[in-house]
Enzyme design. Structure first.
Site, PDB file in Angstrom:
ATOM      1  N   HIS A   1       1.106   7.487   3.613  1.00 49.23           N
ATOM      2  CA  HIS A   1       0.642   6.213   4.191  1.00 49.23           C
ATOM      3  C   HIS A   1       1.809   5.258   4.373  1.00 49.23           C
ATOM      4  O   HIS A   1       2.794   5.305   3.630  1.00 49.23           O
ATOM      5  CB  HIS A   1      -0.474   5.571   3.347  1.00 49.23           C
ATOM      6  CG  HIS A   1      -0.106   5.179   1.948  1.00 49.23           C
ATOM      7  ND1 HIS A   1       0.448   3.956   1.630  1.00 49.23           N
ATOM      8  CD2 HIS A   1      -0.228   5.834   0.763  1.00 49.23           C
ATOM      9  CE1 HIS A   1       0.642   3.879   0.314  1.00 49.23           C
ATOM     10  NE2 HIS A   1       0.247   5.007  -0.228  1.00 49.23           N
TER      11      HIS A   1
ATOM     12  N   GLU B   1      -4.219   2.555   2.898  1.00 51.12           N
ATOM     13  CA  GLU B   1      -4.516   3.231   1.635  1.00 51.12           C
ATOM     14  C   GLU B   1      -4.539   2.260   0.463  1.00 51.12           C
ATOM     15  O   GLU B   1      -5.389   2.345  -0.425  1.00 51.12           O
ATOM     16  CB  GLU B   1      -3.487   4.334   1.379  1.00 51.12           C
ATOM     17  CG  GLU B   1      -3.850   5.309   0.253  1.00 51.12           C
ATOM     18  CD  GLU B   1      -3.463   4.818  -1.133  1.00 51.12           C
ATOM     19  OE1 GLU B   1      -4.006   5.338  -2.131  1.00 51.12           O
ATOM     20  OE2 GLU B   1      -2.613   3.895  -1.223  1.00 51.12           O
ATOM     21  N   GLU B   2      -3.595   1.313   0.452  1.00 48.36           N
ATOM     22  CA  GLU B   2      -3.516   0.384  -0.666  1.00 48.36           C
ATOM     23  C   GLU B   2      -4.703  -0.583  -0.700  1.00 48.36           C
ATOM     24  O   GLU B   2      -4.948  -1.221  -1.734  1.00 48.36           O
ATOM     25  CB  GLU B   2      -2.202  -0.407  -0.613  1.00 48.36           C
ATOM     26  CG  GLU B   2      -0.951   0.443  -0.702  1.00 48.36           C
ATOM     27  CD  GLU B   2      -0.729   1.084  -2.067  1.00 48.36           C
ATOM     28  OE1 GLU B   2      -1.607   0.942  -2.947  1.00 48.36           O
ATOM     29  OE2 GLU B   2       0.307   1.738  -2.251  1.00 48.36           O
TER      30      GLU B   2
ATOM     31  N   HIS C   1       4.078  -0.522  -7.182  1.00 42.39           N
ATOM     32  CA  HIS C   1       3.222  -1.709  -7.228  1.00 42.39           C
ATOM     33  C   HIS C   1       3.849  -2.862  -8.014  1.00 42.39           C
ATOM     34  O   HIS C   1       3.256  -3.938  -8.079  1.00 42.39           O
ATOM     35  CB  HIS C   1       1.832  -1.411  -7.799  1.00 42.39           C
ATOM     36  CG  HIS C   1       1.023  -0.452  -6.990  1.00 42.39           C
ATOM     37  ND1 HIS C   1      -0.330  -0.279  -7.177  1.00 42.39           N
ATOM     38  CD2 HIS C   1       1.353   0.394  -5.984  1.00 42.39           C
ATOM     39  CE1 HIS C   1      -0.789   0.619  -6.336  1.00 42.39           C
ATOM     40  NE2 HIS C   1       0.232   1.055  -5.598  1.00 42.39           N
TER      41      HIS C   1
ATOM     42  N   GLU D   1     -10.655   2.651   3.714  1.00 39.01           N
ATOM     43  CA  GLU D   1     -11.974   2.829   4.315  1.00 39.01           C
ATOM     44  C   GLU D   1     -11.894   3.278   5.766  1.00 39.01           C
ATOM     45  O   GLU D   1     -12.676   4.102   6.230  1.00 39.01           O
ATOM     46  CB  GLU D   1     -12.756   1.509   4.217  1.00 39.01           C
ATOM     47  CG  GLU D   1     -14.176   1.574   4.739  1.00 39.01           C
ATOM     48  CD  GLU D   1     -14.916   0.258   4.588  1.00 39.01           C
ATOM     49  OE1 GLU D   1     -16.110   0.213   4.899  1.00 39.01           O
ATOM     50  OE2 GLU D   1     -14.289  -0.738   4.153  1.00 39.01           O
TER      51      GLU D   1
ATOM     52  N   ASP E   1       6.259   4.366  -2.880  1.00 37.76           N
ATOM     53  CA  ASP E   1       4.834   4.375  -2.545  1.00 37.76           C
ATOM     54  C   ASP E   1       4.568   3.521  -1.311  1.00 37.76           C
ATOM     55  O   ASP E   1       4.355   2.319  -1.410  1.00 37.76           O
ATOM     56  CB  ASP E   1       4.051   3.829  -3.744  1.00 37.76           C
ATOM     57  CG  ASP E   1       2.544   3.857  -3.549  1.00 37.76           C
ATOM     58  OD1 ASP E   1       2.067   4.643  -2.707  1.00 37.76           O
ATOM     59  OD2 ASP E   1       1.860   3.091  -4.238  1.00 37.76           O
TER      60      ASP E   1
ATOM     61  N   ASP F   1       1.311   1.768   4.767  1.00 38.93           N
ATOM     62  CA  ASP F   1       1.041   0.427   4.246  1.00 38.93           C
ATOM     63  C   ASP F   1       1.550   0.323   2.809  1.00 38.93           C
ATOM     64  O   ASP F   1       1.750   1.335   2.132  1.00 38.93           O
ATOM     65  CB  ASP F   1      -0.443   0.088   4.319  1.00 38.93           C
ATOM     66  CG  ASP F   1      -1.292   0.949   3.397  1.00 38.93           C
ATOM     67  OD1 ASP F   1      -1.187   2.192   3.506  1.00 38.93           O
ATOM     68  OD2 ASP F   1      -2.045   0.400   2.572  1.00 38.93           O
TER      69      ASP F   1
END
Length: 450
Positions: free
Chosen positions: A88, A157-158, A423, A162, A121, A90
């Protein structure tokens, strides 16, 4: 494929990999933030163009949550299997930039690592996919592959993913594959090849406690007037015992992990536990973070210490994050948490529960030919046998892909070892993890199917 990509080829591509990662990190692609909308679009456009350069023609598809998913396909020989490469583009917000030693959206070299939001990530994993395909193109070329390739690079994804979940169910043909490589995890330690075989699911809820119609003076009414914040704290305190074990009524919390162990001292270091502070739980760290449910208070609405007054709090709220291992339905777990809180919060306080979306846990099947080929490729790339670990986090897409591609093998790997501090401020990646992940994938794709 007789002439496999070599370590030398991958080594030669690392300068390009760093350049790729620097460009991709420069996009502050935080999905859902209006101020970052252009950065999200820019990241998607960059990914689309980058994979086209390595022979996989992609398109950027706007999904139901407004995010842009990059989807591509390069067919293999007639009748050949297909490998899907997922990651991903994002990222999490940078948070308080004062806590970073270098600008979060500027890739910075320090202490042998590359620092920046998304460096691990998950933009580091996007670059690992690209580097693997570049290695194949250079030695001796993608045209010699015995399999087709799909690329799926998600844009939200973060934020829960959805949009991609909906796209996968609406257009499953875009995701059809025999082997799916989810590059959004990593090794238990730098240089220790690891496949993640278990993911905990997630169930969040917000609990609000109300006891009074307004603030009242703590001197005039304290002692008999019910304090909403104290009632909430009492309920939250009931969710763990003295050892730190999760104690939600009706939720089993004594499972054990059968894969690679997680040394307690190593865990304490990885988790930045302060000297003298306990690692909690009656089980081993691997049991606690990979095999058992865990509830965390991730948000609290209450007066701040800077703005508090001598008043009894009439309303207080908390957001709880519940992680559930394979074998437990996340909706059932969330319902158990809600029922527990309603019983545990005292004084007949008014309790409002706002449930949030759930994500199912995932357990991989590891006995297929794809897993054997991937494990062999990783062992060659790292010079060590592959271990199986769990992951305390959640990747809801795994369960969606398992539903729409029931015959596919799904493997989770990547560059996100514990020192990456994903994160958190000063997120980083070890460039050797990008190199070895890329080499693993290149070796696997060159040999698949064997």
């Amino acid at each position: 494929m007789a002439d496999h990509p070599t370590t030398d080829v991958t080594d030669e591509l690392m300068a390009a990999a760093r350049s790729d990662l620097a460009e991709l990190v420069s996009f502050a692609s935080v999905h859902g933030s209006p101020s970052h909308r252009d950065a999200c679009a820019g990241a998607a456009d960059w990914v689309t163009a980058a994979f086209a350069e390595v022979g996989v023609v992609c398109e950027s598809i706007v999904t139901s949550d407004g995010s842009s998913a990059v989807i591509g396909h390069r067919p293999g020989p007639a009748g050949s299997p297909t490998v899907l490469l997922y990651s991903h583009h994002d990222v999490q917000p940078a948070g308080d930039e004062r806590l970073w030693k270098s600008p979060p959206f500027e890739l910075t070299d320090r202490d042998g690592r590359w620092f920046g939001r998304g460096a691990a990530d998950c933009k580091g994993n996007v670059v690992a996919h690209l580097t693997a395909l570049r290695a194949l193109a250079a030695h001796p070329g993608l045209d010699a592959l015995g399999c087709g390739i799909r690329v799926v690079i998600e844009g939200s994804e973060e934020a829960g993913g959805e949009g991609l979940d909906h796209l996968a169910r609406e257009r499953p043909e875009l995701f059809a594959a025999d082997m799916i490589l989810i590059a959004d995890t990593g090794n238990v330690a730098v240089g220790a090849p690891t496949l993640t075989t278990s993911l905990r699911g997630v169930a969040n809820l917000k609990v609000t406690v109300s006891t009074l119609a307004s603030d009242v003076h703590s001197g005039q009414f304290g002692g008999a007037a019910p304090d909403a914040l104290a009632a909430l704290i009492a309920g939250l305190a009931s969710l763990r015992d003295a050892d730190g074990n999760t104690t939600i009524d009706g939720l089993t919390a004594d499972q054990t992990w059968s894969g690679v162990p997680y040394d307690r001292d190593v865990f304490a270091s990885d988790a930045t536990v302060l000297d003298g502070v306990d690692v909690i739980g009656s089980g081993a760290p691997a049991d606690m973070v990979w095999a058992r449910p865990a509830v965390t208070v991730i948000g609290l609405d209450a007066p701040s210490t800077a703005n508090c007054a001598a008043a009894i709090v009439p309303t207080a709220s908390a957001v709880l994050n519940l992680r559930v291992p394979p074998g437990i339905d996340p909706t059932t777990a969330r319902d158990a948490l809600e029922a527990h809180l309603r019983r545990a919060i005292p004084w007949n306080a008014r309790v409002t529960i706002d449930p949030e979306a759930v994500g199912a846990p995932f357990a991989a099947s590891t006995d297929g030919p794809g897993y054997r080929a991937l494990s062999a490729a990783m062992a060659t790339a790292y010079g060590a046998d592959v271990a199986h670990s769990g992951q305390g986090g959640s990747i809801p897409l795994c369960t969606v892909l398992a539903e729409i591609c029931p015959e596919a093998e799904i493997a989770l790997l990547g560059v996100e070892e514990p020192r990456c501090r994903i994160h958190a401020p000063d997120e980083s990646v070890d460039p050797d993890e990008i190199r070895r992940t890329a080499l693993s994938e290149a070796l696997f794709l060159a040999a698949y199917p064997s």
